[in-house]
Design a protein around this motif. Structure first.
Motif, short mmCIF file in Angstrom:
data_model
loop_
_atom_site.label_atom_id
_atom_site.label_comp_id
_atom_site.label_asym_id
_atom_site.label_seq_id
_atom_site.Cartn_x
_atom_site.Cartn_y
_atom_site.Cartn_z
N THR A 167 -7.46 -8.14 8.47
CA THR A 167 -8.20 -6.96 8.02
C THR A 167 -8.00 -6.69 6.54
O THR A 167 -8.64 -5.83 5.97
CB THR A 167 -7.76 -5.72 8.82
OG1 THR A 167 -6.35 -5.53 8.60
CG2 THR A 167 -8.00 -5.91 10.30
N HIS A 168 -7.06 -7.43 5.94
CA HIS A 168 -6.81 -7.31 4.50
C HIS A 168 -6.07 -8.57 4.06
O HIS A 168 -5.71 -9.42 4.90
CB HIS A 168 -6.01 -6.04 4.16
CG HIS A 168 -4.79 -5.81 5.00
ND1 HIS A 168 -3.98 -4.71 4.88
CD2 HIS A 168 -4.21 -6.55 5.99
CE1 HIS A 168 -2.99 -4.76 5.74
NE2 HIS A 168 -3.11 -5.87 6.43
N THR A 169 -5.87 -8.74 2.76
CA THR A 169 -5.15 -9.93 2.30
C THR A 169 -3.64 -9.71 2.27
O THR A 169 -2.88 -10.62 1.94
CB THR A 169 -5.63 -10.36 0.89
OG1 THR A 169 -5.80 -9.20 0.07
CG2 THR A 169 -6.95 -11.11 0.98
N PRO A 249 1.07 2.14 5.03
CA PRO A 249 2.32 1.96 5.78
C PRO A 249 3.30 1.03 5.06
O PRO A 249 4.51 1.15 5.25
CB PRO A 249 1.86 1.31 7.10
CG PRO A 249 0.39 1.60 7.21
CD PRO A 249 -0.11 1.70 5.81
N PHE A 250 2.79 0.13 4.23
CA PHE A 250 3.64 -0.92 3.68
C PHE A 250 4.02 -0.70 2.22
O PHE A 250 4.63 -1.56 1.60
CB PHE A 250 2.97 -2.30 3.85
CG PHE A 250 1.49 -2.28 3.61
CD1 PHE A 250 0.62 -1.86 4.60
CD2 PHE A 250 0.97 -2.66 2.39
CE1 PHE A 250 -0.75 -1.82 4.39
CE2 PHE A 250 -0.40 -2.64 2.17
CZ PHE A 250 -1.26 -2.22 3.17
N THR A 251 3.64 0.46 1.66
CA THR A 251 4.09 0.77 0.30
C THR A 251 4.58 2.21 0.26
O THR A 251 4.09 3.07 1.00
CB THR A 251 2.96 0.60 -0.74
OG1 THR A 251 1.78 1.21 -0.24
CG2 THR A 251 2.71 -0.87 -1.04
N GLY A 282 -6.08 -0.31 -3.59
CA GLY A 282 -4.94 0.39 -3.02
C GLY A 282 -3.70 -0.31 -3.54
O GLY A 282 -3.72 -1.51 -3.78
N ALA A 283 -2.62 0.45 -3.73
CA ALA A 283 -1.44 -0.17 -4.31
C ALA A 283 -0.21 0.67 -4.04
O ALA A 283 -0.30 1.76 -3.45
CB ALA A 283 -1.62 -0.34 -5.82
N GLY A 284 0.93 0.17 -4.46
CA GLY A 284 2.15 0.95 -4.32
C GLY A 284 3.38 0.07 -4.46
O GLY A 284 3.29 -1.12 -4.74
N MET A 285 4.54 0.70 -4.26
CA MET A 285 5.81 -0.04 -4.30
C MET A 285 6.12 -0.54 -2.89
O MET A 285 6.04 0.23 -1.92
CB MET A 285 6.94 0.88 -4.79
CG MET A 285 6.71 1.45 -6.18
SD MET A 285 6.39 0.17 -7.42
CE MET A 285 7.97 -0.67 -7.45
N TYR A 304 6.01 -4.36 -6.54
CA TYR A 304 4.76 -3.63 -6.34
C TYR A 304 3.75 -4.55 -5.67
O TYR A 304 3.87 -5.78 -5.72
CB TYR A 304 4.21 -3.06 -7.66
CG TYR A 304 3.62 -4.04 -8.67
CD1 TYR A 304 2.50 -4.80 -8.34
CD2 TYR A 304 4.12 -4.15 -9.96
CE1 TYR A 304 1.93 -5.67 -9.26
CE2 TYR A 304 3.56 -5.00 -10.89
CZ TYR A 304 2.46 -5.76 -10.53
OH TYR A 304 1.90 -6.62 -11.43
N ALA A 305 2.76 -3.94 -5.01
CA ALA A 305 1.68 -4.70 -4.39
C ALA A 305 0.38 -3.95 -4.60
O ALA A 305 0.38 -2.72 -4.76
CB ALA A 305 1.94 -4.87 -2.89
N PHE A 306 -0.70 -4.70 -4.68
CA PHE A 306 -2.01 -4.04 -4.74
C PHE A 306 -3.02 -4.89 -4.00
O PHE A 306 -2.82 -6.09 -3.78
CB PHE A 306 -2.46 -3.81 -6.20
CG PHE A 306 -2.61 -5.08 -7.00
CD1 PHE A 306 -3.75 -5.86 -6.90
CD2 PHE A 306 -1.60 -5.49 -7.87
CE1 PHE A 306 -3.88 -7.03 -7.65
CE2 PHE A 306 -1.73 -6.65 -8.61
CZ PHE A 306 -2.87 -7.43 -8.51
N1 PHE Z 1 -4.20 -3.75 2.13
C1 PHE Z 1 -4.68 -2.46 1.66
C2 PHE Z 1 -6.13 -2.26 2.12
O1 PHE Z 1 -6.76 -3.19 2.51
C3 PHE Z 1 -4.61 -2.38 0.16
C4 PHE Z 1 -3.23 -2.43 -0.37
C5 PHE Z 1 -2.67 -3.62 -0.74
C6 PHE Z 1 -2.48 -1.27 -0.50
C7 PHE Z 1 -1.38 -3.69 -1.25
C8 PHE Z 1 -1.22 -1.31 -1.01
C9 PHE Z 1 -0.66 -2.49 -1.38
O2 PHE Z 1 -6.63 -1.16 2.08
#
Ligand code: PHE
Length: 337
Positions: A167-169, A249-251, A282-285, A304-306
């Motif tokens: 559902t996301h990378t 949930p993951f940041t 979307g992003a965060g630590m 960090y991740a985005f």
């Molecule tokens: N995976 C999140 C999404 O699809 C985006 C995201 C990636 C958020 C990495 C925070 C860190 O909405």
């Protein structure tokens, strides 16, 4: 001797009457093939009285030569005729037919551009499969059991209920951390799937670019600096970036990342719905629970991740008003970008 003469007349007749190269070749096989009439005549040699052998052999050889010459001449004639027919069928004065040159799909162009920009910041490209495990897509990313994103209303599960279309990378983060010790700095472009009803801004299939930077003392300031650099490189030198508090949930902390609208420069227009800003990522630590799930020590490293939506950037940058245009594969439309 008489038989030689009859064969010769018949052979030359057959050559003259052959209409087309296929027929001519049949004549060649009939007379000169391994079981052909001329080799046959040669076989009679042993039944000829000795004093006549020489003359007989000579005559058969003459026949062979005459046959070969006639055959070659007729062949040339027929070839020339065939060429003439072909030429007559073409009007060489007609203008040529335009064969369009292919162009890169806007999503591909943007992905490549993003990769180039992040590579200059020291990122390498990582990859993961479209079919993921529930563990990589949700569990390891700190989604509690009842989290709404897990619902079958939102996610495509496969026959094996432990697998789904990602559902996301973000699961590429998990894969990469499980197989590489820190420090790491990766981006992961790829296709994602969600049970969204298609409309002008939603598609069940879309693309993201994931970014992940884990080392000692990585901070939110690094995230803002790197994304600001990306925004300026990708969208123009005056592009600004703003963070809005959010939840993933993951940041922790989590933010939503907006870029200033590249159409109006932030004043407000139709593209940015008069806000001056466009939501890009979307992003965060990285949440300590994610580090624990992959065996990293959250007391030693931070990161960090985005995750950016590629379609969103493409639509804004190229002025595409309906996301569906990107998937209809109308080459006339896509070649504009
Ligand atoms: N995976 C999140 C999404 O699809 C985006 C995201 C990636 C958020 C990495 C925070 C860190 O909405």
């Amino acid at each position: 001797m008489e038989q030689i003469e009859t064969t010769k007349t018949a052979a030359l007749d057959a050559i003259a009457n052959a209409n087309g190269l296929d027929e001519l070749d049949a004549v060649r096989v009939q007379y000169m093939g391994r079981k052909g009439l001329i080799p046959d005549l040669m076989k009679h040699l042993k039944t000829i009285p000795n004093e006549e052998k020489r003359a007989y052999g000579q005559r058969v050889n003459d026949l062979k030569t005459a046959f070969q010459e006639a055959l070659d001449a007729r062949k040339q004639e027929l070839e020339a005729a065939a060429e003439e027919t072909v030429t007559a069928a073409f009007d060489l004065t007609l203008p040529g037919e335009w064969r369009g040159v292919g162009s890169k799909h806007p999503i591909t162009q943007l992905t490549e551009r993003a990769i180039r920009i992040f590579q200059t910041l020291g990122f390498t490209v990582a990859d993961g499969p479209d079919i993921e495990t529930v563990f990589n897509n949700f569990d390891a990313l700190n989604h509690p059991p009842g989290h709404p994103a897990r619902d079958v209303k939102d996610t495509f599960y496969l026959d094996d209920p432990d697998t789904l279309l990602r559902t996301h990378t973000s699961p590429v983060q998990v894969r990469y951390m499980l197989s590489h010790p820190p420090p790491i700095r990766i981006i992961a472009p790829g296709r994602c799937y969600r049970r969204d009803t298609p409309d002008a801004t939603h598609s069940a299939n879309f693309h993201q670019i994931e970014g992940l930077y884990v080392a000692e003392k990585v901070s939110l300031a690094d995230l803002k600096g790197d994304l600001s650099h990306f925004a300026r490189e990708a969208m123009g030198p005056n592009t600004k970036v703003r963070f809005r508090p959010h939840f993933f949930p993951f940041t922790e902390p989590s933010v939503e990342v907006d870029f200033s609208c590249h159409v109006c420069g932030g004043k407000g227009c139709r593209v940015c719905k008069n806000s001056g800003w466009i939501e890009i990522a979307g992003a965060g630590m990285v949440d300590p629970n994610v580090f624990k799930a992959v065996g990293y020590d959250p007391d030693k490293v931070t990161g960090y991740a985005f995750g950016m939506g590629i379609e969103r950037i493409a639509m804004i940058l190229f002025g595409i008003t309906d996301i569906r245009h990107l998937y209809e594969n109308d080459a006339r439309y896509l070649a504009q970008f």
